[in-house]
Design a protein around this motif. Sequence first.
Motif, PDB file in Angstrom:
ATOM      1  N   SER A   1       0.825  -1.211   0.000  1.00 23.52           N
ATOM      2  CA  SER A   1       0.000   0.000   0.000  1.00 23.52           C
ATOM      3  C   SER A   1       0.856   1.257   0.000  1.00 23.52           C
ATOM      4  CB  SER A   1      -0.920   0.013   1.216  1.00 23.52           C
ATOM      5  OG  SER A   1      -1.845  -1.036   1.152  1.00 23.52           O
ATOM      6  N   VAL A   2       1.905   1.261   0.806  1.00 25.84           N
ATOM      7  CA  VAL A   2       2.811   2.414   0.874  1.00 25.84           C
ATOM      8  C   VAL A   2       3.512   2.609  -0.463  1.00 25.84           C
ATOM      9  CG1 VAL A   2       4.933   3.294   1.942  1.00 25.84           C
ATOM     10  CG2 VAL A   2       3.135   2.307   3.371  1.00 25.84           C
ATOM     11  N   ALA A   3       3.947   1.511  -1.078  1.00 22.91           N
ATOM     12  CA  ALA A   3       4.659   1.609  -2.352  1.00 22.91           C
ATOM     13  C   ALA A   3       3.728   2.028  -3.488  1.00 22.91           C
ATOM     14  CB  ALA A   3       5.313   0.269  -2.679  1.00 22.91           C
ATOM     15  N   ALA A   4       2.468   1.599  -3.425  1.00 24.04           N
ATOM     16  CA  ALA A   4       1.528   1.893  -4.510  1.00 24.04           C
ATOM     17  C   ALA A   4       1.070   3.345  -4.515  1.00 24.04           C
ATOM     18  CB  ALA A   4       0.314   0.975  -4.399  1.00 24.04           C
ATOM     19  N   ALA A   5       1.022   3.972  -3.366  1.00 24.97           N
ATOM     20  CA  ALA A   5       0.549   5.353  -3.280  1.00 24.97           C
ATOM     21  C   ALA A   5       1.450   6.168  -2.373  1.00 24.97           C
ATOM     22  CB  ALA A   5      -0.888   5.373  -2.767  1.00 24.97           C
ATOM     23  N   PRO A   6       2.672   6.445  -2.840  1.00 21.81           N
ATOM     24  CA  PRO A   6       3.589   7.205  -1.986  1.00 21.81           C
ATOM     25  C   PRO A   6       3.076   8.620  -1.736  1.00 21.81           C
ATOM     26  CG  PRO A   6       4.504   6.940  -4.185  1.00 21.81           C
ATOM     27  CD  PRO A   6       3.235   6.132  -4.133  1.00 21.81           C
ATOM     28  N   HIS A   7       3.165   9.047  -0.491  1.00 18.97           N
ATOM     29  CA  HIS A   7       2.698  10.381  -0.115  1.00 18.97           C
ATOM     30  C   HIS A   7       3.830  11.283   0.346  1.00 18.97           C
ATOM     31  CE1 HIS A   7      -1.479   9.179  -0.483  1.00 18.97           C
ATOM     32  NE2 HIS A   7      -1.205   8.102   0.237  1.00 18.97           N
ATOM     33  N   ALA A   8       4.980  10.701   0.598  1.00 19.16           N
ATOM     34  CA  ALA A   8       6.093  11.493   1.116  1.00 19.16           C
ATOM     35  C   ALA A   8       7.402  10.935   0.577  1.00 19.16           C
ATOM     36  CB  ALA A   8       6.094  11.449   2.647  1.00 19.16           C
ATOM     37  N   PRO A   9       8.426  11.803   0.515  1.00 23.97           N
ATOM     38  CA  PRO A   9       9.739  11.303   0.110  1.00 23.97           C
ATOM     39  C   PRO A   9      10.167  10.190   1.066  1.00 23.97           C
ATOM     40  CG  PRO A   9       9.744  13.694   0.225  1.00 23.97           C
ATOM     41  CD  PRO A   9       8.436  13.235   0.802  1.00 23.97           C
ATOM     42  N   GLY A  10      10.734   9.170   0.521  1.00 18.74           N
ATOM     43  CA  GLY A  10      11.211   8.066   1.359  1.00 18.74           C
ATOM     44  C   GLY A  10      10.215   6.934   1.502  1.00 18.74           C
ATOM     45  N   ASP A  11       9.019   7.077   0.916  1.00 12.91           N
ATOM     46  CA  ASP A  11       8.036   6.012   1.052  1.00 12.91           C
ATOM     47  C   ASP A  11       8.491   4.716   0.389  1.00 12.91           C
ATOM     48  OD1 ASP A  11       6.313   7.318   2.696  1.00 12.91           O
ATOM     49  OD2 ASP A  11       4.804   7.762   1.174  1.00 12.91           O
ATOM     50  N   ALA A  12       9.266   4.801  -0.688  1.00 13.83           N
ATOM     51  CA  ALA A  12       9.787   3.582  -1.315  1.00 13.83           C
ATOM     52  C   ALA A  12      10.702   2.838  -0.348  1.00 13.83           C
ATOM     53  CB  ALA A  12      10.530   3.922  -2.604  1.00 13.83           C
ATOM     54  N   GLU A  13      11.542   3.595   0.372  1.00 17.01           N
ATOM     55  CA  GLU A  13      12.415   2.981   1.365  1.00 17.01           C
ATOM     56  C   GLU A  13      11.607   2.425   2.536  1.00 17.01           C
ATOM     57  OE1 GLU A  13      12.893   6.040   0.126  1.00 17.01           O
ATOM     58  OE2 GLU A  13      14.755   5.864  -0.994  1.00 17.01           O
ATOM     59  N   ASN A  14      10.556   3.153   2.907  1.00 15.37           N
ATOM     60  CA  ASN A  14       9.694   2.684   3.990  1.00 15.37           C
ATOM     61  C   ASN A  14       9.015   1.372   3.607  1.00 15.37           C
ATOM     62  OD1 ASN A  14      10.421   4.985   5.343  1.00 15.37           O
ATOM     63  ND2 ASN A  14       8.535   6.088   4.878  1.00 15.37           N
ATOM     64  N   ALA A  15       8.548   1.290   2.362  1.00 23.25           N
ATOM     65  CA  ALA A  15       7.924   0.054   1.886  1.00 23.25           C
ATOM     66  C   ALA A  15       8.938  -1.089   1.903  1.00 23.25           C
ATOM     67  CB  ALA A  15       7.362   0.255   0.484  1.00 23.25           C
TER      68      ALA A  15
END
Length: 109
Positions: A45-59
Amino acid sequence: MVVSRLSVLALAVLALAGCGRDGATSGPGNDVAAMARAFDQVADSVAAAPHAPGDAENAAALHHVAALLRAADSFTPVTITIDGVAHSFLAIAEQIDFPRIGCLPPLIP
């Protein structure tokens, strides 16, 4: 960003801990597989709809927690007392040892 990824990993572990339950901590029939699937779903979910910088790393960090759960196939019940109130959690930890990299002397033919 490394700090962001480590923070998310720590928060994910705490979130896992927040899913506290009593009973067995490893082996067939426990909730480890379900928890791993839940972390993968949140990561997707985080990767599909990033809302902030770093969401790819968070995912990626959340996927890492899921993989860690699958590899360990266990967690440990812990109790933390905050302001005199006991809170029960489930915890899992990972130790990563990096090789020590030192400076090599210059090569002289």
